[in-house]
Structures are given as structure tokens and as C-alpha cells.
Design an enzyme around this catalytic site. Sequence first.
Site, PDB file in Angstrom:
ATOM      1  CG  ASP A 147      -1.970   0.981   1.270  1.00 27.30           C
ATOM      2  OD1 ASP A 147      -2.876   0.857   0.433  1.00 27.30           O
ATOM      3  OD2 ASP A 147      -1.928   1.903   2.112  1.00 27.30           O
ATOM      4  CD  GLU A 205      -2.135   2.388  -3.565  1.00 27.36           C
ATOM      5  OE1 GLU A 205      -3.208   2.896  -3.890  1.00 27.36           O
ATOM      6  OE2 GLU A 205      -1.760   2.335  -2.384  1.00 27.36           O
TER       7      GLU A 205
END
Length: 516
Positions: A208, A256
Site C-alpha cells: 500500500d 501501489e
Amino acid sequence: MTDPPLPAGPRPWWMDAVIYQIYPRSFCDTSGTGVGDLDGVRRHLDHLVWLGVDGLWLSPIFPSPMADHGYDVSDYCDVEPLFGDMGTVDALIAEAHERDLRVLLDWVPNHSSDQHPWFLESRSSRDNPKRDWYIWVDGTPDQPPTKWKAMFPVGPAWTWDETTRAWYHHRFTPQQPDLNWSNPEVEAAMLDTLRFWLDRGIDGFRMDVIHMIGKDLSRIGPDYADATDPARTHAHLRRIRALLDSYDGDRIAVGEVYILDIDEVAGYIGTGPEGPELHLGFDFVPHYLEWAAEPWRTHLAQAEAALGRRQAWPTWALGSHDIVRIRSRLGSEAKARAAAVLLLGLRGTPFLYAGEELGLEDAVVPPELRQDPAGSRDGCRAPIPWDATPLHGWTSTTPWLPWPPEPDVRNAASLRDDPASIAHLYRRLLATRRDSPALRGGDVTFLPADDTDVLAWERHTVDGDRCIVALNFGSTTRAFAPAGGPWTLAVSTTGTGEATAFTGSLAPDEAVVLRP
Ligand code: GLC
């Protein structure tokens, strides 16, 4: 291992794989909470096998107060009780592996929950040993240290904490304080959380907002937009990669890197001058591209060039738990079908967001039912309708978000029964990909743009396997006669799968895969 020059060399599994993203809260509820769970994922593993994907990525499954629905982690080494327990996750990993499905977890390293014991300690006193695990700045309650804004909700990237009379930094909600990776103890503790899951057999991680972890705290001040320091992130990533590479079986890091510039994103993927970093990294530009041949042609060329400079393998996704579904963005199922051909026809590793294969649209979520702290992402997180019964294969309660449109007909069971459905189109595309080394791993050559509405490319291997992928973005029938024929129609967005000779024209919104 280092990334091999492409396409020669033994191909690691992740270059050939298609990964299916599951948002556990929305997948299937087996326990009557109205929220999906890990047994719900187990129950539908055979749907993934039917479809023909190679692995799944689970959005966060860790204990969480759910301020950001799992992206606020209060324990990186356990399972959220709403979702199950360690036994459930072990069973899920085992049952997925029995089906040759890889399992990726979502690791949230930039910030923890404000309820994580590390943060509770950190905020408890200025001399707590974990004080420096987060980013604290002294001051007065009326004046945050900088004017920096959090990504969401709208507001400062600093929250005042009365206990120690100081501000802490958060790029997201106040319940998601940023970890201080400049402290080597934090990096060590976070690498331990990776080891914990690698030891349990996890095949890799989606990481993330990974580009945010490296920070230079001397940048806290009016001269900077934030404290992120790419050089430090790269150094952290090389150590993360070294840890993954110390395990057998090609465990992967999928980043990401939420920067809308593929040249910059590419710098985190593959191997740089100082060593390997991410295996794969999403390109988010396609989420915002106009649905027309020219912008796609331009972007794809730019992405190929950027990634090529690093010998990095591309990653494609058209949807996720963070953006309006592709079917809703494009406005018709015909276009969503063409998007399926695009996603699975490009050179790279595709990620498919659960429900795309059902052609789901975003749910309409009235204000009183909204859940998302960012305010805009509930529609794509609507529960998956599994069948046509009133609760659509969920258990006894109303799910946490409303159903997407037409769940009586647009559900997995009904679409699996209909060979002309979008679910079967995805299945045919995945089967064609599996059978075609060119489509899976071949090079790409874009065909000359002699029609403003048609975008086409050839995929080819050194051994002579070839196929053509072509999309008609327009609303009129277009002639399309690629050289090197005759060509057979392997898949069309309008057909039901019988291989026929290609007639040389593309209907409005039609996309095809052709084989010699
Ligand atoms: C990522 C996630 C998103 C989350 C945010 C903060 O962008 O995909 O869902 O809200 O990070 O963790």
C-alpha cells in the site's frame, strides 16, 4: 533473483499470472455479520478456478478498527475477527495452493492504526521507547507544523495530541498515523511482519502507498509539499526485496506507487543501478484515460518505453476498491467487454478486480448508508451477488453496502449459465491467454494507426507464436485487415466462442483476439 532481460530466460510465475483482487468485506459473508469474511473467500475459490485466474490478492485482512476499512492496521500478524482467525487464513492459503492459486496479502507499511499498540505506546509519553516510531512535532494546538493536507478526509495532515502536547503526522485519516521508517527499529519490525506471513506460505504482497514510506524529517517545513524522500524509499525497497529473495518460490512485491506518471513509477520497478526493487507496480494513468484509441496508444507507448528502460515487466489494472468500476466509467457493457480484451491482451501482468468479470456497475449508495472516509469509494465496494436468491448467496443479514444494480440477473450463477455473458468472455480470454505463449509473455508491436478509432497490436514470441489484439473504440463498424493473415477469430466481445475465420471488420465497441 534479479529480473531477467525480457523475454529470454526462465519466466517466473508472476510474469505469466493473472491476479484477482478480492476486497474481503464485500466478497461473501458466511457468518451473518453483513460483512464478507475469509470463509466466504474459501467458498468461492472454485469460481476463480472456473474463471481461470492464477492467484488472488486479498485487501487487508488484519485486525483493524476499520476507520479506513482495513487500511488502518492494529496488528500486522493476526486476522481481523470479523474475517476469521489464523486457522481460517491457513486453510484458505492451503486450499488456494491446492488449486494452484497464489495468495498475495495487502501490506500497509506507511501507516498503522492509531489503535496499534506501537502508537498507543508512542503517544503515551515523550520518553516512551516507541515515541520515535511515529512522526511527532512540538507546537501549540492552534498551529499545525505545516499546511500539508491529508489525502482524506479534507483536513490537515497533523493531529494534535493532548497527552504529550504535540502533533503527529498522517497522510490519510487521523486514525492512520504515519510510521517513521527513518528509525531502523521500525524497518526491522515491519520486515518481521513480512517474515511472519512468508513463513506461513504467502506468495507475495501488494504494498500500500509504498512510495510514501521513505521520509526525510528535516523536510518538515514550509519549503516542502511533504516529507517523502524517494531515495530513502528506494533503499527501504531494496532491503524489502532482499528479504523476499531470501525465501524460495519467487515471493513478490507489487507496489501501489500512486503517482500519475509512469516514468516516475517505473523507477521503483525491476532493477535499478543499486539493485532490484519491486517486481511489479501498478500504472494508475489508465484509470483516468479517455476511452479512445489515441490517448491509449500514446500512453501505452510511453509505458512500454518507461518500463523498458528498467527491463521491468508491466502491470495493468482497470479497477480496484478505490475507483468507480470500469463498467460505470465507460457507461456500457459493450465497452466494459472491450476493456476486458484490453486488460488481458496487453503485455504485462493483469489484475482483475472481483466483480469486473460480472460486468458489475457501482452501487448507488444513499448518503445515510455511506461508509468510506474518503467519501467516493463505496459504489465499487458493493457486495458481490453470487446468485439470484433474495440475499444473493450472502447469509442472513443485509450486507454493509447496498447491492450493485440488477443483482437478480447480474450475479455469478446466472452469468455462468449464459455462454454469451461477460463472465464467459473473461473465461475465454483467460483460456486463450493460457494457451498462447505470445499473449501471455510475448513482445508487443503496435500496428500502424490507419484508423482513428481502432487500436491494434501484435503479440509475438521468438518461437513464432503470434496473435493480434484489436479494439474498435468507435461507434461505427470499421474495416480492419491486418497483414500476415488469414486470421482466425479466437475471441470476440460479441461472440460465444467458436473459432471462425475473421471477416475483416470490427463492429462498434467490438474487440477481438486473432490467431493465425
Ligand atoms: C491505498 C489504498 C486505499 C487506502 C489508502 C490508505 O491507496 O488502496 O484504499 O485508503 O491507501 O491506506
